[in-house]
Enzyme design. Structure first.
Site, PDB file in Angstrom:
ATOM      1  N   HIS A 196      -1.013  10.910  -1.794  1.00 46.39           N
ATOM      2  CA  HIS A 196      -2.312  10.465  -1.299  1.00 46.39           C
ATOM      3  C   HIS A 196      -3.249  11.621  -0.985  1.00 46.39           C
ATOM      4  O   HIS A 196      -4.406  11.633  -1.401  1.00 46.39           O
ATOM      5  CB  HIS A 196      -2.148   9.599  -0.056  1.00 46.39           C
ATOM      6  CG  HIS A 196      -3.448   9.167   0.549  1.00 46.39           C
ATOM      7  ND1 HIS A 196      -4.112   9.903   1.535  1.00 46.39           N
ATOM      8  CD2 HIS A 196      -4.242   8.099   0.294  1.00 46.39           C
ATOM      9  CE1 HIS A 196      -5.238   9.278   1.847  1.00 46.39           C
ATOM     10  NE2 HIS A 196      -5.342   8.194   1.116  1.00 46.39           N
ATOM     11  N   HIS A 229       0.823  -1.206   0.000  1.00 47.78           N
ATOM     12  CA  HIS A 229       0.000   0.000   0.000  1.00 47.78           C
ATOM     13  C   HIS A 229       0.860   1.261   0.000  1.00 47.78           C
ATOM     14  O   HIS A 229       1.644   1.493   0.912  1.00 47.78           O
ATOM     15  CB  HIS A 229      -0.885  -0.019   1.252  1.00 47.78           C
ATOM     16  CG  HIS A 229      -1.874   1.083   1.325  1.00 47.78           C
ATOM     17  ND1 HIS A 229      -1.993   1.902   2.426  1.00 47.78           N
ATOM     18  CD2 HIS A 229      -2.825   1.501   0.457  1.00 47.78           C
ATOM     19  CE1 HIS A 229      -2.973   2.768   2.241  1.00 47.78           C
ATOM     20  NE2 HIS A 229      -3.490   2.535   1.047  1.00 47.78           N
TER      21      HIS A 229
END
Length: 310
Positions: free
Chosen positions: A83, A41
């Site tokens: 992100h 991730h």
């Protein structure tokens, strides 16, 4: 373009052979051939600053073939891997540009973002790490012979980001048949964005993030190959319901669960028969699932391994 296409073809045939024996063994354990895929991730973000090239390299060092990232767009139209929709949490933007609050990605040029330190917040050893452009990120993933789960982040903030991302992927050699076969998935929380990607490039494997009602799955199956929910929202019956539908490429729809960082949760979601597990600490997940398989005396009951894009 031509050189990149040739390089991509060479990598497709030689990539596995170029892995060291140890990393290849780990790659097999990471789900490519047996059980759920394990996806690092934002790279191996439990061990290196998220979405940086260092995190991609750490995932490769640990033997993981799949990495996940997030894509946003700068003021001057460059795609960068980050992100958050602002730069505060993972860079020193407040120090470098103190008068530019609220420090949104879309308010800074690519050159300005390239000046920022995206590693010191994680640890001094990563001081000076930069926010990579999508091109830089793709080049590193290609160099490491890895696969990519790419998330279009906040597409409502960046009209046309779907087409632009596909253009970058094409320019970097990632939309040839070898990459789209089993090395690339594009996902988003926005079903409309995923549908757009499918309409623009039907060959690309796509995923919708979230847990839509089972009653909506027939519609999603028209343009999404995967439904990728938070692990806390999952049940065995939900995973079975997703698997019962056939996606746009004629395969059963798949489920990637996120974000799993502990052994107990890893074993639980693997028991739901998910196809992939997304983790900041992929080595923890891999070890837990390996132990579970050893305890069971084999992988009985699995769906026969990770098949996305094949």
């Amino acid at each position: 373009m031509h050189a990149r296409a040739v390089a991509a073809m060479t990598t497709a045939f030689l990539g596995v052979a170029l892995l060291t024996p140890l990393s290849h063994a780990r790659a097999v354990q990471s789900g490519d051939d047996d059980g759920p895929a394990v996806i690092a991730h934002r790279g191996a973000s439990g061990y290196a600053p998220e979405n940086t090239l260092a995190a991609v390299d750490k995932a490769a060092e640990l033997g993981f073939r799949w990495v996940e990232n997030d894509v946003q767009r700068t003021r001057d139209g460059e795609l960068v891997v980050l992100h958050d929709d602002n730069l505060r949490r993972t860079t020193d933007v407040e120090e470098v540009f103190p008068d530019r609050s609220p420090w949104k990605v879309k308010d800074f040029t690519a050159a300005e973002i390239a000046r920022l330190d995206a590693g010191s917040w994680f640890g001094s050893r990563y001081a000076g790490a930069r926010v990579p452009t999508l091109e830089q990120y793709l080049e590193r993933v290609e160099h490491n012979h890895q696969k990519l789960l790419l998330e279009l982040k906040n597409p409502h903030l960046y009209p046309g980001i779907e087409q632009q991302t596909l253009k970058v992927l094409a320019n970097e050699g990632w939309l040839d048949r070898w990459h789209v076969a089993d090395r690339l998935v594009v996902q988003s929380f926005s079903a409309d964005s995923v549908r757009t990607v499918h309409e623009l490039k039907p060959a690309v494997t796509t995923g919708v993030l979230g847990t839509p009602p089972v009653s909506d799955l027939p519609e999603y199956a028209e343009f999404a190959d995967q439904i990728n929910p938070s692990h806390g929202s999952l049940s065995m019956s939900y995973v079975s319901s997703v698997h019962a539908f056939t996606g746009p490429h004629g395969r059963p729809m798949e489920v990637f669960a996120w974000t799993v960082d502990d052994a107990d949760t890893a074993r639980r979601v693997a028991g739901y028969d998910v196809d992939g597990v997304i983790s900041n600490r992929p080595d923890v997940v891999r070890e837990a699932m390996d132990e579970d398989t050893d305890d069971a005396g084999g992988a009985d009951g699995s769906r026969g391994g990770f098949t996305v894009g094949r």
